[in-house]
Design an enzyme around this catalytic site. Structure first.
Site, PDB file in Angstrom:
ATOM      1  N   SER A  15       0.822  -1.212   0.000  1.00 55.79           N
ATOM      2  CA  SER A  15       0.000   0.000   0.000  1.00 55.79           C
ATOM      3  C   SER A  15       0.859   1.268   0.000  1.00 55.79           C
ATOM      4  O   SER A  15       0.496   2.265  -0.620  1.00 55.79           O
ATOM      5  CB  SER A  15      -0.977  -0.001   1.172  1.00 55.79           C
ATOM      6  N   LYS A  85      14.324  -7.054   5.335  1.00 56.61           N
ATOM      7  CA  LYS A  85      15.703  -7.457   5.655  1.00 56.61           C
ATOM      8  C   LYS A  85      16.546  -6.226   5.967  1.00 56.61           C
ATOM      9  O   LYS A  85      16.157  -5.109   5.630  1.00 56.61           O
ATOM     10  CB  LYS A  85      16.315  -8.168   4.450  1.00 56.61           C
ATOM     11  N   LEU A  86      17.717  -6.486   6.559  1.00 60.97           N
ATOM     12  CA  LEU A  86      18.676  -5.391   6.694  1.00 60.97           C
ATOM     13  C   LEU A  86      19.130  -5.030   5.283  1.00 60.97           C
ATOM     14  O   LEU A  86      19.425  -5.914   4.482  1.00 60.97           O
ATOM     15  CB  LEU A  86      19.884  -5.847   7.504  1.00 60.97           C
ATOM     16  N   ASN A 101      13.421   4.823   4.449  1.00 64.34           N
ATOM     17  CA  ASN A 101      12.474   3.790   4.908  1.00 64.34           C
ATOM     18  C   ASN A 101      11.328   4.477   5.637  1.00 64.34           C
ATOM     19  O   ASN A 101      11.484   5.587   6.144  1.00 64.34           O
ATOM     20  CB  ASN A 101      13.175   2.815   5.858  1.00 64.34           C
ATOM     21  N   HIS A 103       8.553   3.778   8.784  1.00 63.47           N
ATOM     22  CA  HIS A 103       8.314   2.899   9.929  1.00 63.47           C
ATOM     23  C   HIS A 103       7.003   3.324  10.605  1.00 63.47           C
ATOM     24  O   HIS A 103       6.768   4.526  10.779  1.00 63.47           O
ATOM     25  CB  HIS A 103       9.489   3.019  10.915  1.00 63.47           C
TER      26      HIS A 103
HETATM   27  C1  GRF Z   1       4.251  -0.321   6.599  1.00 65.41           C
HETATM   28  O1  GRF Z   1       3.575  -0.264   7.816  1.00 65.41           O
HETATM   29  C2  GRF Z   1       5.617   0.312   6.726  1.00 65.41           C
HETATM   30  O2  GRF Z   1       5.682   1.288   7.698  1.00 65.41           O
HETATM   31  C3  GRF Z   1       6.487  -0.843   7.115  1.00 65.41           C
HETATM   32  O3  GRF Z   1       5.954  -1.960   6.461  1.00 65.41           O
HETATM   33  C4  GRF Z   1       4.573  -1.753   6.217  1.00 65.41           C
HETATM   34  C5  GRF Z   1       4.339  -2.027   4.755  1.00 65.41           C
HETATM   35  O4  GRF Z   1       2.957  -1.983   4.442  1.00 65.41           O
HETATM   36  N1  GRF Z   1       7.871  -0.577   6.818  1.00 65.41           N
HETATM   37  P1  GRF Z   1       2.502  -1.903   2.938  1.00 65.41           P
HETATM   38  O5  GRF Z   1       3.010  -3.195   2.276  1.00 65.41           O
HETATM   39  O6  GRF Z   1       3.128  -0.717   2.318  1.00 65.41           O
HETATM   40  O7  GRF Z   1       1.028  -1.825   2.954  1.00 65.41           O
END
Ligand code: GRF
Length: 187
Positions: A15, A85-86, A101, A103
């Site tokens: 998403s 992964k890292l 990234n 989070h």
């Molecule tokens: C998201 O919550 C993002 O913050 C984390 O992994 C999830 C990925 O969700 N790193 P999506 O596949 O983008 O819906």
């Protein structure tokens, strides 16, 4: 034209990739270079193909870093979206300061190894936090430790469950990632 590659995980819904790619498509300063995943059948890659985006498959294993570098060739920025992964150090050295990234919490709280998916929201609820949100940060050699670029916040109410919080945070993620990318890529 700023070329952005998006790395997705094998199990994610994709998403954030969809939100980012859609917003990139509406901004003529940016273009999606490629969406990279490790498995052809990854749901996020299915979504990317439906959006008619260029897709690259780079399976984990021997020479992963070299093959990833090859797929990324020509990218200006790399956005991880559900990549679990890292991030390989050899690739980070080439793209230092150009890998981001997202989070689903307000780092530095609720980050690090094991803090992904619903684990994050369950931990936030268990800690009785009054707010949560998302963080876009630079990728470093450790999980969730690079400098923060941008955070967006939401309230955590006593009625919230991990599920309702996850929905609120995901909505914020979709609004925040491209904003953060523009901030660093356009200065
Ligand atoms: C998201 O919550 C993002 O913050 C984390 O992994 C999830 C990925 O969700 N790193 P999506 O596949 O983008 O819906």
């Amino acid at each position: 034209m700023i070329r952005v590659s998006i790395l997705v995980g094998s199990h994610g819904r994709g998403s954030n990739m969809r939100a980012l790619a859609t917003q990139i498509a509406s901004d003529d300063r940016f273009t999606v270079h490629t969406v990279i995943g490790s498995k052809h059948e990854a749901p996020a890659l299915e979504t990317a193909r439906n959006l008619v985006l260029p897709v690259s498959i780079v399976p984990f294993g021997q020479e992963y870093s070299d093959r990833l570098l090859h797929a990324l060739q020509g990218s200006d920025w790399i956005c991880l979206a559900g990549y679990m992964k890292l991030f390989p150090i050899e690739v980070l050295e080439v793209y230092k300061g150009r890998v981001l990234n997202i989070h689903p919490a307000l780092l530095p709280k609720f980050g690090g190894r094991g803090m992904y998916g619903m684990n994050v929201h369950e931990a936030v609820i268990a800690a009785k936090e009054s707010e949560s949100g998302c963080t876009v940060h630079y990728v470093s050699e450790e999980y969730d430790e690079g400098a923060t670029i941008c955070q967006a916040r939401c309230e955590v109410t006593p009625e919230d469950t991990a599920e309702t919080l996850a929905e609120k945070v995901l909505r914020l993620e979709h609004e925040t990632y491209f904003m953060a990318l523009k901030k660093v890529a356009l200065g």
